[in-house]
Motif scaffolding. Sequence first.
Motif, mmCIF file in Angstrom:
data_model
loop_
_atom_site.group_PDB
_atom_site.id
_atom_site.type_symbol
_atom_site.label_atom_id
_atom_site.label_comp_id
_atom_site.label_asym_id
_atom_site.label_seq_id
_atom_site.Cartn_x
_atom_site.Cartn_y
_atom_site.Cartn_z
ATOM 1 N N UNK A 706 0.839 -1.187 0.000
ATOM 2 C CA UNK A 706 0.000 0.000 0.000
ATOM 3 C C UNK A 706 0.881 1.245 0.000
ATOM 4 N N UNK A 707 0.250 2.412 -0.111
ATOM 5 C CA UNK A 707 0.985 3.675 -0.055
ATOM 6 C C UNK A 707 1.742 3.752 1.267
ATOM 7 N N UNK A 708 3.046 4.024 1.238
ATOM 8 C CA UNK A 708 3.805 4.107 2.500
ATOM 9 C C UNK A 708 3.240 5.181 3.425
ATOM 10 N N UNK A 709 3.208 4.889 4.702
ATOM 11 C CA UNK A 709 2.696 5.816 5.710
ATOM 12 C C UNK A 709 3.839 6.280 6.610
ATOM 13 N N UNK A 710 3.689 7.467 7.120
ATOM 14 C CA UNK A 710 4.722 8.017 7.997
ATOM 15 C C UNK A 710 4.814 7.239 9.289
ATOM 16 N N UNK A 711 3.651 6.835 9.835
ATOM 17 C CA UNK A 711 3.619 6.154 11.124
ATOM 18 C C UNK A 711 3.298 4.677 10.933
ATOM 19 N N UNK A 712 3.942 3.835 11.723
ATOM 20 C CA UNK A 712 3.747 2.387 11.587
ATOM 21 C C UNK A 712 2.316 1.978 11.886
ATOM 22 N N UNK A 714 -0.336 3.321 11.066
ATOM 23 C CA UNK A 714 -1.244 3.621 9.963
ATOM 24 C C UNK A 714 -1.114 2.629 8.814
ATOM 25 N N UNK A 715 -0.193 1.686 8.933
ATOM 26 C CA UNK A 715 0.029 0.725 7.850
ATOM 27 C C UNK A 715 -1.163 -0.209 7.704
ATOM 28 N N UNK A 724 -11.285 -0.153 8.732
ATOM 29 C CA UNK A 724 -11.496 1.290 8.829
ATOM 30 C C UNK A 724 -10.311 1.948 9.530
ATOM 31 N N UNK A 725 -9.934 3.117 9.024
ATOM 32 C CA UNK A 725 -8.928 3.960 9.658
ATOM 33 C C UNK A 725 -9.515 5.348 9.860
ATOM 34 N N UNK A 726 -9.075 6.009 10.907
ATOM 35 C CA UNK A 726 -9.542 7.361 11.157
ATOM 36 C C UNK A 726 -8.911 7.918 12.413
ATOM 37 N N UNK A 727 -9.409 9.061 12.818
ATOM 38 C CA UNK A 727 -8.906 9.744 14.008
ATOM 39 C C UNK A 727 -9.645 9.261 15.247
ATOM 40 N N UNK A 728 -8.977 9.326 16.378
ATOM 41 C CA UNK A 728 -9.585 8.948 17.646
ATOM 42 C C UNK A 728 -10.144 10.197 18.315
ATOM 43 N N UNK A 769 -1.626 11.898 9.663
ATOM 44 C CA UNK A 769 -0.660 10.997 10.289
ATOM 45 C C UNK A 769 -1.121 10.520 11.665
ATOM 46 N N UNK A 770 -2.258 11.022 12.120
ATOM 47 C CA UNK A 770 -2.823 10.578 13.397
ATOM 48 C C UNK A 770 -3.946 9.561 13.207
#
Length: 935
Positions: A706-712, A714-715, A724-728, A769-770
């Motif tokens: 997948x597209x590389x992410x800054x934070x592990x 988020x992989x 699902x991914x998102x903010x807390x 990135x969060x």
Amino acid sequence: MKVQPHKHILPAAALLLSLAAWPGTAAAQSAPPVQDSLQRLAYGSQPKDQVTVSAASVSGAELRKTHTASLSNALIGRLPGLAIMNNGGEPGFDDPDVFIRGRHTTGNNGQLVLVDGIQINSLSYLSVDEIESVTVLKDAAALALYGARGANGVLLVTTRRGRASDKVNITFNARYGFQTPTMIPKLAGSYDYARLHNEARQNDGLAPLYTQQDLDGYRAGTDPYLYPDVSWYDEILGKSSPLHDYSLTFDGGGESAKYFVMLGYMNNQGLYKGTDGKNNANIQFQRVNFRANVDLNITKSLTVQVGLGGNLQDRKFPPISTANAWNNMVTYAPNLYPVRTPDGKITGTANYPNNPVGYLLEKGYQSRHDRNIQSTARITQRLDVITKGLEIFGAMMFDNEFNGRYDKLRNYAYYEPIRTTGPDGLPQVNFVERGLNTDLTVTTGNDYENNRIIFNGGLNYNRRFNQHGLGAMVMFQRDKYTVLNNQSPFTMENLAGRISYDYAQKYLAELSFSYSGLEAFPPGHRFGFFPALSAGWLLHKEDFLRNSRVINYLKLRASAGLVGNDKGATRFAYNQYWGEQSSQGYYFGTGTSFSPAFVQLALANPNITWEKSMIYNVGADAAFVNNKLSLSVDVFRENRYDILVNMGNVMPGLSGIASMAVENRGKVLNYGTEVSATYKDKAGSVNYFAGGQFSFARNKVTAAYDVPRKEAYASRQDQPVGQYFGLEALGFFKNESDIASSPTQTFSNVRPGDIKYKDQNNDGIIDINDEVPLGRHSYPEINFSLNAGVEYKGFSLELFFQGMANRTVYLDGYLFQPFANGANITDWYMDNRWTPERHAVATAPRLTTEPNLNNYRASDFWFRSGSFLRLRNVELGYTFPKQVLRRLHMQHLRIFVSGLNLLSWDNLDVKIDPETLSVGYPVLKTYTTGLSVNF
């Protein structure tokens, strides 16, 4: 905020493990088999007692208890390992999402669907009264014969055939029902809309739009033209819509010839009201089904089977997509304008010209006319003269599908309300004509037609040598699929076979294989070998269990093998193509003339191939206590690899390649279990049953690219497919001081009442990135159902519950973003919005009229558990006694009433349907009366 399954859902699912289904239900079909019953499998059938693969079947009679227009929706909850997600009840367009053992791949998860050996695109257009059974094939041993096409699972539909009889058996079935939405969102009226709109503008630092005089006018409701208060749902939707179907079947014959003939008709109308079918149209779907199957014994050793079936489909619908129609019913404010002028003309404005009522009644209609014809012919010659048990067979199958279009469309003038001041100084409304009326214009064309021709032929061998049983099959099949105006037909060739052996009919082994290929892949690499091995052990035949009073039947089975999935691969991606690219080119002359460039398109992949799946399965089938309690269990593990991924995700832009190739690099691990149980007994004259099934499937992407992410965190690696991914979310900003002391939120300027998010990487800012994994995914990991009922002296009552768990839903879109593009506000948002006075109890953000990239983005604030339990079906019936029927010259007569989707239980705090979130055409309740009579 963590999204958890409903606390009452999982205990209910666990209860199913100890319950059972009545004979004929899907769970009963999975029950321990008897020696002389047959299980439908790939390219044939086997005695259920000798089956070593994972398969389950449900009869057409059982599916008939669920009154839907779509056979696919009738399968909901009926087969272990088969998950079906309802997409709403739009007539003619209500195909659900179907998964066999969850999701296997980040690519295409579609399964192979076959009717009497012919591949079709959808089950939905078959009549339940032409179906003998529907079988799901799940493990590698059951799927290997389909080679590169079978890894996502296979659904086999077997149509009904004639029975030897001394007379013609005539059966008439009729069902008439009416449908209502399970849930329609409740929206604000004009007074609440206006006052809350003012509140939202105040939150944005803007002046109110509505004066106190306006608010008083909306509250009083005495002038519907100056102060309109329109419920677009009420204006468009009727209270109910009809669904009715009828079928007439004939079957019979003798030893030399048997036949089955069916003719069926179904009519499903939509919820829209006020249409006449000539100048406009409700959503409506009509279907005629026919089927004729004949079995001939030409000689003692030569048999012929011929079949002809198909359907005719007619659809009518308004000239607006259903998604847009339902979007307009929410996003058109109740005070936007009255529906009509005082003299009955349609209203509208320049910004909102598509009055929902006008589009329904004044724009004409669209229609589609579809035809599908299938024919089969199979010849089998026994070759006992060569050796006993040997036979040769050959079959030809043909399928034709045609789709045509006929539309009648027009434009209409609308009348825009203009507010002015009257001579008395009070506000008034004048209506100004905009646009022109035109005549209805007929549009045809864009027809679609395809043909499929299948040939297969081979040898079968089955024979016993004392304690040894030997079976074998080898066959070749060629499948050619041609699409109108497509110069290159789709072609598949398959050499397949299986060898089975048993000793004393209690130690079982089977090897199955296929060598299959498809034209879409590179020459020299179009074929692959797909083997599978399965074994079984009938323990109840051993001496240590032979006389057991507790265990009446016990079979252990296991399988392993390799299967492929060709879905999702672009045809001929091994070739390099060039073409025009509008985003790239040159300017000529003074720089105003642009010419697109002829450029290299997606990079070719000379090694492209199908996905591969290594599947392991172990299972057990058992019966206890005089066969009253039965149990079937499967546990599986699947390693899917060579999944196509876009390498542009990981290739740096410095490569200079505009569009990277897709390559077979992705991997997914999928594993789970299925349990079905049955219990049946009687007490005096009362027969009773209870039963159910439980399926669990979980997956993990082990190679994502997948597209590389800054934070592990988020992989997408090591996360489920579709996670699902998102903010807390941490709640709402209380005041300006809270905003100033919090990390900077970068999506938009925030105010008190906006959602505050957690800074996951502690860099002092909130950005993409969060984002972290939240909840689960839109499809369920757990599916379960419960079936129970009683029968007494002809009266019967049956209840069928179905549910899902370990699923997350995302509250997104117009229902949850009030005032965005003028959208109305739901009761839920109105009652739970943040205000300074309600900050301690608010569960929805502050109101705003501006685009809010902060509040309306993916976060656990908008995620909910999608677990639910639904009373899917209730049926109460009465079968007349034979002594009464004899006087009426009938063999069988049953009358019944039933209800579909009557009740639901979930833990959503929002009043929406848990399956579709009440976005678009709703899930429907259906109340039905019917009869079945046999002469």
